[in-house]
Design an enzyme around this catalytic site. Sequence first.
Site, PDB file in Angstrom:
ATOM      1  N   TYR A  15       2.806   3.694  -7.470  1.00  0.00           N
ATOM      2  CA  TYR A  15       4.109   3.306  -6.907  1.00  0.00           C
ATOM      3  C   TYR A  15       5.174   3.134  -7.973  1.00  0.00           C
ATOM      4  O   TYR A  15       6.000   2.239  -7.890  1.00  0.00           O
ATOM      5  CB  TYR A  15       3.977   2.017  -6.083  1.00  0.00           C
ATOM      6  CG  TYR A  15       3.311   2.250  -4.751  1.00  0.00           C
ATOM      7  CD1 TYR A  15       4.066   2.331  -3.585  1.00  0.00           C
ATOM      8  CD2 TYR A  15       1.932   2.410  -4.648  1.00  0.00           C
ATOM      9  CE1 TYR A  15       3.463   2.561  -2.350  1.00  0.00           C
ATOM     10  CE2 TYR A  15       1.322   2.644  -3.431  1.00  0.00           C
ATOM     11  CZ  TYR A  15       2.094   2.710  -2.287  1.00  0.00           C
ATOM     12  OH  TYR A  15       1.497   2.944  -1.081  1.00  0.00           O
ATOM     13  N   TYR A 142       0.558   0.441   8.411  1.00  0.00           N
ATOM     14  CA  TYR A 142       0.008   0.837   7.109  1.00  0.00           C
ATOM     15  C   TYR A 142      -1.468   0.455   7.082  1.00  0.00           C
ATOM     16  O   TYR A 142      -1.818  -0.711   7.258  1.00  0.00           O
ATOM     17  CB  TYR A 142       0.735   0.162   5.945  1.00  0.00           C
ATOM     18  CG  TYR A 142       0.103   0.530   4.622  1.00  0.00           C
ATOM     19  CD1 TYR A 142       0.340   1.783   4.047  1.00  0.00           C
ATOM     20  CD2 TYR A 142      -0.790  -0.331   3.989  1.00  0.00           C
ATOM     21  CE1 TYR A 142      -0.276   2.149   2.865  1.00  0.00           C
ATOM     22  CE2 TYR A 142      -1.409   0.029   2.799  1.00  0.00           C
ATOM     23  CZ  TYR A 142      -1.150   1.268   2.243  1.00  0.00           C
ATOM     24  OH  TYR A 142      -1.779   1.640   1.078  1.00  0.00           O
ATOM     25  N   ASP A 234      -7.291  -4.335  11.881  1.00  0.00           N
ATOM     26  CA  ASP A 234      -7.253  -4.181  10.430  1.00  0.00           C
ATOM     27  C   ASP A 234      -6.728  -5.493   9.835  1.00  0.00           C
ATOM     28  O   ASP A 234      -5.519  -5.727   9.796  1.00  0.00           O
ATOM     29  CB  ASP A 234      -6.355  -2.997  10.057  1.00  0.00           C
ATOM     30  CG  ASP A 234      -6.190  -2.840   8.550  1.00  0.00           C
ATOM     31  OD1 ASP A 234      -6.710  -3.699   7.796  1.00  0.00           O
ATOM     32  OD2 ASP A 234      -5.537  -1.866   8.126  1.00  0.00           O
ATOM     33  N   LYS A 263      -8.789  -7.081   0.315  1.00  0.00           N
ATOM     34  CA  LYS A 263      -7.807  -7.990  -0.296  1.00  0.00           C
ATOM     35  C   LYS A 263      -8.342  -9.405  -0.568  1.00  0.00           C
ATOM     36  O   LYS A 263      -8.988  -9.611  -1.580  1.00  0.00           O
ATOM     37  CB  LYS A 263      -6.529  -8.003   0.545  1.00  0.00           C
ATOM     38  CG  LYS A 263      -5.834  -6.642   0.494  1.00  0.00           C
ATOM     39  CD  LYS A 263      -4.361  -6.677   0.842  1.00  0.00           C
ATOM     40  CE  LYS A 263      -3.682  -5.386   0.436  1.00  0.00           C
ATOM     41  NZ  LYS A 263      -3.211  -4.578   1.529  1.00  0.00           N
TER      42      LYS A 263
HETATM   43  C1  LIG Z   1      -3.515  -3.016   1.693  1.00  0.00           C
HETATM   44  C2  LIG Z   1      -3.927  -2.624   3.045  1.00  0.00           C
HETATM   45  C3  LIG Z   1      -4.885  -1.634   3.252  1.00  0.00           C
HETATM   46  C4  LIG Z   1      -5.483  -0.831   2.119  1.00  0.00           C
HETATM   47  O1  LIG Z   1      -6.233  -1.611   1.275  1.00  0.00           O
HETATM   48  P1  LIG Z   1      -6.546  -1.079  -0.211  1.00  0.00           P
HETATM   49  O2  LIG Z   1      -7.548  -2.026  -0.750  1.00  0.00           O
HETATM   50  O3  LIG Z   1      -5.230  -1.129  -0.933  1.00  0.00           O
HETATM   51  O4  LIG Z   1      -7.067   0.301  -0.091  1.00  0.00           O
HETATM   52  C5  LIG Z   1      -5.288  -1.382   4.543  1.00  0.00           C
HETATM   53  N1  LIG Z   1      -4.780  -2.056   5.585  1.00  0.00           N
HETATM   54  C6  LIG Z   1      -3.831  -3.000   5.420  1.00  0.00           C
HETATM   55  C7  LIG Z   1      -3.319  -3.725   6.618  1.00  0.00           C
HETATM   56  C8  LIG Z   1      -3.360  -3.313   4.159  1.00  0.00           C
HETATM   57  O5  LIG Z   1      -2.398  -4.220   4.002  1.00  0.00           O
END
Ligand SMILES: *Cc1c(COP(=O)(O)O)cnc(C)c1O
Length: 421
Positions: A15, A142, A234, A263
């Site tokens: 980025y 996303y 997600d 995360k």
């Molecule tokens: C950051 C994120 C992802 C991707 O996770 P990475 O570990 O960066 O591959 C997927 N879904 C959501 C909602 C996210 O915020």
Amino acid sequence: MSLINRDLKAIWHPYTQMKTALPPIPIVRGQGACLYDENGKCYIDAVSSWWVNIHGHAHPYIARKVAEQLNQLAHVIFAGFTHPPAIELAERLLEILPGNQQKAFYSDNGSTAVEVAIKMCLQYWHNQGINRTKILAFKNAYHGDTFGAMAVSGRSAFTAAFDSMLFEVEFIDLPNASNIKSLTSGISQLTSKLACFIFEPLVQGASGMLMYEAEYLDQLMAHCRNEGILLIADEVFTGFGRTGKAFACDHLSMRPDIMCFSKGLTGGTMALGLTTCSQQIFDAFLSDDRLKTLFHGHSYTANPVACSAGLASLDLFLEPATKENITRIETRHREFVLKIKDHPRVRTTRQTGTILAMEWETGADTSYFSSLGDELYQYFLEAGIILRPLGNIIYILPPYCITDEQLNYIYSTIGSALDEL
Ligand SMILES: *Cc1c(COP(=O)(O)O)cnc(C)c1O
């Protein structure tokens, strides 16, 4: 050797605009909500290092647990083998997740957790000989940077170079009181094709901390459930306390079939991904037929050291002090919003739990690439605060250990930015 003026040409940063971006800031140490450069300058990490950190940097308890595991077992193949940290982490997480989550599938980051979820859903139907291959998702979603995760994410400048290669997805608007009826009837017309619906529950992070109400998500989920459409929550971003409850799904009455985590899963220590699912999903793969196997496994799947970081982070997460900190941050954010919401430069504010976002009034240009974002970013860096605007949207997303003093400093710096920029 100083890192600060060193030519850092060996690394291609994510980025980062190649020609015009400023060189990256070398960080050599972290403690609590602070990241330090080699001169000892503290940068308050108000974005939790891309949303991963929940208990603070270099947490001594997590560090000790990780070190112990490293001395015990660093890694082992996870096909045909297992190990204590993976077993314990899966069992303990399933205990605190919505009750229908019965199986945990490990991978190694958020995007792969999403890939696994999508593959589980598509193969769920395939294994039963039913042709349901379309995926439903939100505009602006996303879900990650790998191809499948990109495909179920909104099309944007970030995906433009690959759009023609991304599989087709049905995108719908975020639900609200006025559109919920038309959304559900639209879905009904596609039902026979739809394998699953993937969504970021309550907060769409990367699209600018867009927030929507649990009530309407519940209605959408209930509708999809009635139509047999599998539900993927997600929670890669929203998981582990960000929304004020342990998981965003704890605000809902409906339960998803599948959940994705990464995360905050290791407290921001190491890369680890997790996809959990209901017994019903798992049973669609339970067979003597080799071809019904979920053929997905990364080399570092369920890495024991990462799992031990996950366990240590979970210990801290379940301490009453963490819940108190989450409530404290929520309250402090709310007080701050009252102070600034009528400022002429504040277009709008929104908050869910510990996530606070505010849109800067710009007049016109509000894209991610607006130069205001860069200006704000620099302004806060100079003040020793890491805030990474998404275009004209500033958000605060701190580790839960952030002190009141640090929060006050962030708020007052935002206040001066509002007056000065
Ligand atoms: C950051 C994120 C992802 C991707 O996770 P990475 O570990 O960066 O591959 C997927 N879904 C959501 C909602 C996210 O915020």
